[in-house]
Structures are given as C-alpha cells and as structure tokens.
Design a protein around this motif. Structure first.
Motif, PDB file in Angstrom:
ATOM      1  N   ARG A 131       0.853  -1.187   0.000  1.00  0.00           N
ATOM      2  CA  ARG A 131       0.000   0.000   0.000  1.00  0.00           C
ATOM      3  C   ARG A 131       0.889   1.237   0.000  1.00  0.00           C
ATOM      4  N   ALA A 132       0.514   2.220  -0.793  1.00  0.00           N
ATOM      5  CA  ALA A 132       1.207   3.517  -0.832  1.00  0.00           C
ATOM      6  C   ALA A 132       2.704   3.351  -1.072  1.00  0.00           C
ATOM      7  N   GLY A 133       3.076   2.389  -1.894  1.00  0.00           N
ATOM      8  CA  GLY A 133       4.480   2.180  -2.207  1.00  0.00           C
ATOM      9  C   GLY A 133       5.235   1.357  -1.191  1.00  0.00           C
ATOM     10  N   VAL A 134       4.556   0.977  -0.092  1.00  0.00           N
ATOM     11  CA  VAL A 134       5.190   0.170   0.955  1.00  0.00           C
ATOM     12  C   VAL A 134       4.858  -1.300   0.694  1.00  0.00           C
ATOM     13  N   ARG A 135       5.864  -2.153   0.797  1.00  0.00           N
ATOM     14  CA  ARG A 135       5.693  -3.591   0.580  1.00  0.00           C
ATOM     15  C   ARG A 135       6.233  -4.328   1.787  1.00  0.00           C
ATOM     16  N   LEU A 136       5.386  -5.172   2.410  1.00  0.00           N
ATOM     17  CA  LEU A 136       5.781  -5.939   3.583  1.00  0.00           C
ATOM     18  C   LEU A 136       5.590  -7.415   3.298  1.00  0.00           C
ATOM     19  N   ASP A 137       6.661  -8.175   3.466  1.00  0.00           N
ATOM     20  CA  ASP A 137       6.634  -9.624   3.255  1.00  0.00           C
ATOM     21  C   ASP A 137       6.720 -10.297   4.627  1.00  0.00           C
ATOM     22  N   PRO A 138       5.578 -10.792   5.172  1.00  0.00           N
ATOM     23  CA  PRO A 138       5.599 -11.388   6.516  1.00  0.00           C
ATOM     24  C   PRO A 138       6.496 -12.609   6.619  1.00  0.00           C
ATOM     25  N   ALA A 139       6.543 -13.431   5.574  1.00  0.00           N
ATOM     26  CA  ALA A 139       7.326 -14.665   5.644  1.00  0.00           C
ATOM     27  C   ALA A 139       8.818 -14.370   5.712  1.00  0.00           C
ATOM     28  N   ARG A 140       9.278 -13.416   4.915  1.00  0.00           N
ATOM     29  CA  ARG A 140      10.705 -13.083   4.884  1.00  0.00           C
ATOM     30  C   ARG A 140      11.086 -11.964   5.851  1.00  0.00           C
ATOM     31  N   ARG A 141      10.076 -11.393   6.516  1.00  0.00           N
ATOM     32  CA  ARG A 141      10.314 -10.286   7.460  1.00  0.00           C
ATOM     33  C   ARG A 141      11.045  -9.144   6.752  1.00  0.00           C
ATOM     34  N   GLU A 142      10.580  -8.801   5.565  1.00  0.00           N
ATOM     35  CA  GLU A 142      11.211  -7.755   4.768  1.00  0.00           C
ATOM     36  C   GLU A 142      10.224  -6.634   4.480  1.00  0.00           C
ATOM     37  N   VAL A 143      10.733  -5.405   4.501  1.00  0.00           N
ATOM     38  CA  VAL A 143       9.924  -4.224   4.169  1.00  0.00           C
ATOM     39  C   VAL A 143      10.694  -3.369   3.171  1.00  0.00           C
ATOM     40  N   THR A 144       9.987  -2.886   2.155  1.00  0.00           N
ATOM     41  CA  THR A 144      10.580  -1.946   1.205  1.00  0.00           C
ATOM     42  C   THR A 144       9.605  -0.803   0.971  1.00  0.00           C
ATOM     43  N   ARG A 145      10.144   0.330   0.570  1.00  0.00           N
ATOM     44  CA  ARG A 145       9.312   1.421   0.062  1.00  0.00           C
ATOM     45  C   ARG A 145       9.904   1.871  -1.264  1.00  0.00           C
ATOM     46  N   ASP A 146       9.070   1.807  -2.283  1.00  0.00           N
ATOM     47  CA  ASP A 146       9.539   2.119  -3.638  1.00  0.00           C
ATOM     48  C   ASP A 146      10.796   1.318  -3.958  1.00  0.00           C
ATOM     49  N   ASP A 147      10.768   0.042  -3.578  1.00  0.00           N
ATOM     50  CA  ASP A 147      11.831  -0.931  -3.845  1.00  0.00           C
ATOM     51  C   ASP A 147      13.106  -0.704  -3.043  1.00  0.00           C
ATOM     52  N   MET A 148      13.089   0.243  -2.107  1.00  0.00           N
ATOM     53  CA  MET A 148      14.255   0.471  -1.250  1.00  0.00           C
ATOM     54  C   MET A 148      14.047  -0.271   0.074  1.00  0.00           C
ATOM     55  N   LYS A 202      11.506   6.100   9.430  1.00  0.00           N
ATOM     56  CA  LYS A 202      12.182   5.095   8.607  1.00  0.00           C
ATOM     57  C   LYS A 202      11.520   4.929   7.239  1.00  0.00           C
ATOM     58  N   LEU A 203      10.182   5.071   7.194  1.00  0.00           N
ATOM     59  CA  LEU A 203       9.498   4.958   5.904  1.00  0.00           C
ATOM     60  C   LEU A 203       9.762   6.162   5.007  1.00  0.00           C
ATOM     61  N   GLY A 204      10.103   7.288   5.624  1.00  0.00           N
ATOM     62  CA  GLY A 204      10.518   8.451   4.837  1.00  0.00           C
ATOM     63  C   GLY A 204       9.363   9.309   4.343  1.00  0.00           C
ATOM     64  N   VAL A 205       9.736  10.364   3.617  1.00  0.00           N
ATOM     65  CA  VAL A 205       8.754  11.311   3.088  1.00  0.00           C
ATOM     66  C   VAL A 205       8.504  11.037   1.614  1.00  0.00           C
ATOM     67  N   PRO A 206       7.309  11.387   1.135  1.00  0.00           N
ATOM     68  CA  PRO A 206       6.176  11.931   1.900  1.00  0.00           C
ATOM     69  C   PRO A 206       5.624  10.900   2.873  1.00  0.00           C
ATOM     70  N   TRP A 207       5.118  11.379   4.044  1.00  0.00           N
ATOM     71  CA  TRP A 207       4.627  10.488   5.075  1.00  0.00           C
ATOM     72  C   TRP A 207       3.475   9.632   4.546  1.00  0.00           C
ATOM     73  N   VAL A 208       3.486   8.358   4.886  1.00  0.00           N
ATOM     74  CA  VAL A 208       2.409   7.467   4.428  1.00  0.00           C
ATOM     75  C   VAL A 208       1.426   7.131   5.546  1.00  0.00           C
ATOM     76  N   ILE A 209       1.831   7.342   6.809  1.00  0.00           N
ATOM     77  CA  ILE A 209       0.957   7.036   7.942  1.00  0.00           C
ATOM     78  C   ILE A 209       0.269   8.320   8.395  1.00  0.00           C
ATOM     79  N   GLU A 210      -1.038   8.286   8.429  1.00  0.00           N
ATOM     80  CA  GLU A 210      -1.838   9.447   8.805  1.00  0.00           C
ATOM     81  C   GLU A 210      -2.377   9.269  10.214  1.00  0.00           C
ATOM     82  N   THR A 211      -2.274  10.326  11.034  1.00  0.00           N
ATOM     83  CA  THR A 211      -2.858  10.326  12.373  1.00  0.00           C
ATOM     84  C   THR A 211      -4.278  10.866  12.304  1.00  0.00           C
ATOM     85  N   VAL A 212      -5.229  10.109  12.825  1.00  0.00           N
ATOM     86  CA  VAL A 212      -6.611  10.566  12.931  1.00  0.00           C
ATOM     87  C   VAL A 212      -6.820  10.956  14.386  1.00  0.00           C
ATOM     88  N   GLN A 213      -6.845  12.249  14.670  1.00  0.00           N
ATOM     89  CA  GLN A 213      -6.830  12.750  16.028  1.00  0.00           C
ATOM     90  C   GLN A 213      -7.947  12.139  16.865  1.00  0.00           C
TER      91      GLN A 213
END
Length: 220
Positions: A131-148, A202-213
């Motif tokens: 979602r939003a350029g973030v990729r999480l692989d639970p089996a491999r415990r790997e996270v990327t954003r825009d392939d980084m 760590k995920l970097g900008v632009p921010w992908v996590i939104e706070t709902v007050q």
C-alpha cells in the motif's frame, strides 16, 4: 502474533517470553495448568507454548480442554516436555497438539516453530502486503518502500503489518496495543506514539501514515 507461554519453571518461562518478544511477538505468561484454563485463549492467542508436566492441572488436560472446545479453534499448540521419546510425542499429538518439542531445546528452533504455527492461523492473510508504495513480506520479514529496503524493529514491523492489513481503515491505538504488545502494556503509555514516530521516520517522506486525532492511525 500473540503467544501464551504456559510453563511452571519460572526462569525458563520468562526466558522464552523475552526471547519471543525480542522477535516481535506479543507474549503473556502463566505458570500452572489451572491459570492456563482460566485464560480466555480462543480468539485471543494465535499460539500457545504449553509445558506438558504442569502443576495443579496437567498439561494434557489443558490441551484436551482447548482442543475440545465447541467454538472454532484458531489456537495452535506447541507442547514442551522433558519426555521426548517417540511414544511421548505421539501421545502429545494425539491429544490435539499441533507440534511437539522435547527439552532441552534450542531457542532458535522453538521460535521458528512458533512462527510456523502462527502462519497457519492466518491462512487468509496475503503473503505480501502492499500500500502507498510500501511492501511488507511477513514470511521473509522484509519491508521496502519504492523498492528500497527498510530495516524495522520487531515492534515497528508488527505495527506496520496491522496498518497494512487494515487496508486503509483507521486502526485505534488500543488495537495496536492489543496486537503488538502484551497484556502488561500500559494503555496510557506513549509506546505506540514513540513506535509510530520511529516507523514514520524510517518509511521516509512523503509520510504514508496518517494520524486521525482522537482515534488512531491509518495508511490511506
């Protein structure tokens, strides 16, 4: 993933719990069979690490009670025992345990077995979450954003996984405390906020996590 450790050897139980927490699990501990039976486990825990030779109520009876429950059982049981001969392993599995590990054991093996059992309880979870350029692989415990590649702490990984599983919905802070921390987490603590701050950075900008007050967080 939420784990219940049932082990009467206090030092061993606490060592198992701390080791699993270091690997990103939310872990609770009880030290006898009656305390295990008093727990609401179905629908709460993904995996139970259950010692067979327990005081007050034997581990066999605990296992039998959990596996004979009428409601659907997602709980997976890893039975521990000092008696590791083939007949003992067979007896444990016939009681309804999903896996069996003899003492003494290598902690790395126990952690791997717990993770493997936990994956069975989430069969409907997609193997890779994006979602939003973030990729999480639970089996491999790997996270990327825009392939980084991005290195996350176990808690950051657990929080990000819950946000991605929500598929854009708002996740309340209390839900994150329940899923990524154990029952001893203080609901008034700033642990979620601190973890979220580190995760955002760590995920970097632009921010992908939104706070709902006043409600929680989401990845829109």
């Amino acid at each position: 993933m939420r784990v219940l450790v049932v082990e009467d050897e206090t030092l061993l139980a606490d060592t198992i719990a701390e080791g699993l927490r270091d690997r990103g699990f939310a872990v609770d501990v009880v030290y006898d069979g009656q305390a295990a039976l008093d727990r609401q486990v179905l629908g709460v825990y993904d995996v139970a690490v259950l010692d067979r030779d327990l005081p007050r109520v034997h581990g066999d009876e605990v296992c039998r009670a959990w596996t004979s429950a009428t409601e659907p059982r997602a709980l997976r049981i890893l039975m521990l025992t000092a008696a590791s001969a083939v007949p003992d392993r067979v007896a444990g599995l016939e009681l309804g345990a999903d896996d069996y590990l003899g003492k003494p054991f290598a902690f790395a093996e126990l952690a791997a077995r717990v993770r493997a059992l936990g994956r069975r309880t989430r069969a409907a979870t997609p193997p890779v979450l994006t979602r939003a350029g973030v990729r999480l692989d639970p089996a491999r415990r790997e996270v990327t954003r825009d392939d980084m590649p991005i290195r996350l702490s176990p808690k950051e990984f657990a929080v990000l996984e819950e946000l991605l599983l929500a598929d854009g919905a708002v996740i309340p802070t209390e839900w994150l405390l329940d899923k990524a921390w154990d029952e001893n987490a203080d609901p008034f603590t700033n642990a979620v906020r601190v973890t979220m701050t580190g995760l955002r950075r760590k995920l970097g900008v632009p921010w992908v996590i939104e706070t709902v007050q006043g409600v929680g967080y989401r990845i829109p």
